[in-house]
Write an enzyme that holds these catalytic residues in place. Structure first.
Site, PDB file in Angstrom:
ATOM      1  N   HIS A   1       5.172   8.115   7.898  1.00  0.00           N
ATOM      2  CA  HIS A   1       6.409   7.534   7.365  1.00  0.00           C
ATOM      3  C   HIS A   1       7.305   6.906   8.423  1.00  0.00           C
ATOM      4  O   HIS A   1       7.990   5.931   8.152  1.00  0.00           O
ATOM      5  CB  HIS A   1       7.189   8.579   6.552  1.00  0.00           C
TER       6      HIS A   1
ATOM      7  N   LYS B   1       9.153   3.563  14.034  1.00  0.00           N
ATOM      8  CA  LYS B   1      10.087   3.940  15.100  1.00  0.00           C
ATOM      9  C   LYS B   1       9.544   3.636  16.484  1.00  0.00           C
ATOM     10  O   LYS B   1      10.315   3.618  17.449  1.00  0.00           O
ATOM     11  CB  LYS B   1      10.460   5.417  14.991  1.00  0.00           C
TER      12      LYS B   1
END
Length: 100
Positions: A24, A28
């Site tokens: 998920h 990042k």
């Protein structure tokens, strides 16, 4: 599956969702370390940059040269994109409301 039959998920679907979920936050990796590891509160600009990780992660999986049409990758892409959405529409990236 035990709480509702609203989504008609098979055991295979739930297994794929469970397996894909750890990806998920893959987006990042594109967020600068100064923002990602910043202690304390983010500025509004830093928040916007941080929020981009959801769309970036989904695009990373969408742009795979191989396996992008596999069910696991499709679930992972959806999870990346939508994991910060809230039912009331007050989150990102799309601000979806209700069952949208």
């Amino acid at each position: 599956m035990k709480k509702t039959d609203k989504y008609h998920l098979s055991q295979d679907d739930t297994f794929l969702i469970e397996t894909a979920s750890p990806l998920h936050d893959i987006g990042k990796i594109s967020i600068p370390n100064e923002i990602l590891n910043k202690p304390g509160k983010l500025t509004e600009e830093e928040k916007r940059i941080m929020q981009d990780h959801a769309v970036i992660g989904a695009k990373m999986l969408e742009n795979l040269l191989f396996y992008k049409n596999e069910p696991l990758v499709k679930y992972a892409r959806e999870i990346c994109h939508y994991h910060h959405e809230r039912y009331d529409g007050k989150d990102y990236p799309d601000g979806l409301v209700g069952d949208a």
